[in-house]
Design a protein around this motif. Structure first.
Motif, short mmCIF file in Angstrom:
data_model
loop_
_atom_site.label_atom_id
_atom_site.label_comp_id
_atom_site.label_asym_id
_atom_site.label_seq_id
_atom_site.Cartn_x
_atom_site.Cartn_y
_atom_site.Cartn_z
N THR A 192 -5.34 6.84 5.29
CA THR A 192 -4.64 5.68 5.86
C THR A 192 -3.13 5.89 5.84
O THR A 192 -2.43 5.62 6.81
N ASN A 193 -2.63 6.36 4.69
CA ASN A 193 -1.18 6.54 4.56
C ASN A 193 -0.66 7.63 5.50
O ASN A 193 0.39 7.48 6.12
N TYR A 195 1.08 9.41 -5.25
CA TYR A 195 -0.31 9.25 -5.70
C TYR A 195 -0.43 9.51 -7.20
O TYR A 195 -1.13 8.80 -7.91
N TRP A 230 -8.62 -3.00 -2.32
CA TRP A 230 -8.66 -2.62 -0.91
C TRP A 230 -8.34 -3.82 -0.05
O TRP A 230 -8.85 -4.92 -0.29
N ARG A 240 -8.82 1.44 5.99
CA ARG A 240 -8.57 0.42 4.98
C ARG A 240 -7.38 0.85 4.13
O ARG A 240 -7.21 2.02 3.84
N ALA A 268 -0.55 6.35 8.98
CA ALA A 268 0.57 5.41 9.14
C ALA A 268 1.87 6.18 9.38
O ALA A 268 2.68 5.82 10.23
N ARG A 269 2.05 7.27 8.61
CA ARG A 269 3.26 8.08 8.76
C ARG A 269 3.27 8.75 10.15
O ARG A 269 4.31 8.78 10.82
N LYS A 283 -5.23 0.68 0.57
CA LYS A 283 -5.37 0.37 -0.85
C LYS A 283 -4.04 -0.21 -1.32
O LYS A 283 -3.02 0.47 -1.30
N GLU A 301 -9.69 8.35 1.22
CA GLU A 301 -9.54 7.28 2.21
C GLU A 301 -8.12 6.72 2.18
O GLU A 301 -7.51 6.46 3.22
N GLU A 302 -7.61 6.55 0.97
CA GLU A 302 -6.26 6.02 0.79
C GLU A 302 -5.23 6.98 1.40
O GLU A 302 -4.33 6.56 2.13
N MET A 303 -5.41 8.26 1.12
CA MET A 303 -4.48 9.27 1.65
C MET A 303 -4.54 9.30 3.18
O MET A 303 -3.52 9.41 3.85
N TYR A 306 1.85 3.85 1.73
CA TYR A 306 2.89 4.23 2.68
C TYR A 306 4.02 3.22 2.71
O TYR A 306 5.18 3.57 2.94
N TYR A 313 0.85 -1.19 0.00
CA TYR A 313 0.00 0.00 0.00
C TYR A 313 0.88 1.23 0.00
O TYR A 313 2.10 1.14 0.20
N GLU A 322 4.77 11.89 -0.82
CA GLU A 322 3.58 11.05 -1.00
C GLU A 322 2.68 11.57 -2.10
O GLU A 322 2.05 10.78 -2.83
N ASP A 371 -12.49 7.37 -2.51
CA ASP A 371 -11.47 6.32 -2.34
C ASP A 371 -10.09 6.93 -2.17
O ASP A 371 -9.31 6.50 -1.32
N GLU A 413 4.20 6.30 12.75
CA GLU A 413 5.63 5.99 12.71
C GLU A 413 6.43 7.10 13.39
O GLU A 413 7.34 6.83 14.19
#
Lengths: 120, 300
Positions: B32-33, A57, A73, A81, B36-37, A83, B28-30, A35, A33, A53, B25, B40
């Motif tokens: 999550t990432n 994208y 997903w 969730r 995560a950062r 991706k 949502e993806e951004m 990250y 995914y 980042e 979407d 960390e």
């Protein structure tokens, strides 16, 4: 560790042209995914190079549009969730071709710059 | 504290842009990432606020990505044959040369084996039970190999089947072929009751295997094919409002036709009362054509 290693002018411009190939390279062994890809690139260069980042994208969108990667997903039950991106066979082929192109280019530039064995 | 900061960054990046499912979407993806950062950075000893700030600084120009994605989303009207052909060529996966070569060799060998089994069954070639069984076994193994190799290939429209499942399909198909081969041998020599038992047993195994695999098979059609299938649905499935309008128009047309038929029947005589119904059929057909295929498809 500097917070923006990629702003170093030596590599940023040269590397930028290869973002998509670098991203494809990180997906060759396993699906990842966003990250994770970011981290893989950072860790592979020991933190010397980081792809922003946002750039990532844009790269994913290009690669997916061209059919070189596919996304799905994950089914995480905790947290957001994720991706995941998966390289397609077409992506593998493009990756191999780009690597071969890069080797040839590198050789030519080395020759033109009269740069052999790491010494000018 | 980190959550509001991350969400604020995202809301700013998506401000003023209509959230299509695709953009939802992406957001949502951004998210999550980014989270995560942040997690960390926090694990490296940063305070939550600091971590969110650093993550925001690092991420780059999200707005540009969002705007680009929003433009791209409205780009292809899709659904047309031309759009589908373009998608297909974009996602084209070429067959692997090694797989094609393997399938040609395996199929040739299987053809030879099947011919031999057929000749044995018709008595044109005389084979002992043992050699007939061996030929059947060879045919079964070849079938298994062909099925497994074929299912393991990624195609333009489908993902490869997972290894264990592909082997399952191969084994079930092989059992079926072996059952046919042994059945053919038994047909030539009705004294071998063992062959009959083996034939029935293998047939049951094969059918059970194929049914089990069939009902548990998950969808391996690629996303772009599924999207294209939805896009290419007829207008009434895509647009319920158009279907409803068509229903109302049809009702009006037939009511008017019936009323006209009764009026003509009473006024001019029943001999000509059917004419409004013919007109109604014609109107209905034109209506269907115009609503199902509106003239918006120019420029393809």
């Amino acid at each position: 560790m500097p917070s923006h290693p990629a702003s170093d002018p030596f590599a940023a411009d040269l590397l930028r042209g290869h973002t998509d190939t670098i991203v494809l390279g990180t997906l060759r062994r396993s699906d990842r995914y966003g990250y994770e890809v970011h981290k893989a690139i950072r860790d592979a260069t020991g933190g010397e190079y980081e792809i922003k980042e946002a750039t990532l994208y844009a790269s994913f969108r290009r690669l997916e549009r061209d059919g070189l990667v596919e996304s799905y997903w994950g089914d995480e039950t905790q947290g957001g969730r994720r991706k995941y991106y998966r390289i397609t066979d077409a992506g593998q082929a493009v990756y191999r071709r780009n690597v071969a192109d890069w080797r040839t280019t590198k050789q030519i530039i080395d020759t033109l710059l009269d740069h052999e064995g790491g010494r000018p | 504290m980190t959550e509001p900061s991350v969400h604020r960054i995202l809301d700013q990046a998506f401000a003023g842009i209509e959230l299509t499912p695709e953009l939802q979407d992406l957001k949502e993806e951004m998210r999550t990432n980014l989270l995560a950062r942040v997690a960390e950075l926090e694990s490296l000893g940063r305070s939550p606020d600091d971590a969110a700030r650093v993550a925001a600084e690092e991420i780059g120009d999200l707005r540009a990505v969002v705007v680009d994605a929003a433009d791209g989303a409205t780009e292809p009207p899709a659904g047309s044959w031309a759009a589908q052909a373009r998608l297909a060529s974009m996602h084209k996966v070429r067959p692997r040369p090694a797989a094609v070569a393997a399938l040609v060799v395996l199929s040739s060998a299987l053809t030879a084996t099947v011919t031999l089994i057929a000749l044995g069954a018709t008595g044109a070639v005389v084979m002992s039970t043992v050699s007939a069984t061996l030929v059947g076994l060879a045919g079964a193994l070849l079938t298994c190999a062909i099925v497994v190799v074929a299912l393991r290939q990624e195609t333009t429209a489908h993902y490869p089947v997972p290894p264990a499942r592909a082997v399952g399909w191969g084994a079930a198909a092989a059992a079926g072929v072996l059952a046919v081969a042994l059945g053919a041998t038994y047909a030539g020599d009705r004294t071998q009751d063992g062959l009959l038992a083996a034939t029935v047993g293998l047939a049951v195994v094969s059918i059970a295997g194929l049914v089990t695999l069939g009902v548990t098979q998950t969808n391996r059609t690629k996303g772009w094919v599924r999207d294209a299938a939805v896009q290419s649905q007829d207008r009434f499935s895509r647009d319920p409002a158009a279907a409803a309008r068509f229903g109302i128009y049809s009702g009006v047309v037939w009511l008017a036709a019936l009323a006209a038929a009764v009026a003509i029947g009473l006024g001019l005589g029943w001999l000509w009362s059917w004419t409004p119904l013919v007109v109604a059929v014609l109107v209905e057909m034109v209506l269907l054509a115009r609503m199902q295929f509106p003239s918006e498809t120019r420029g393809e």
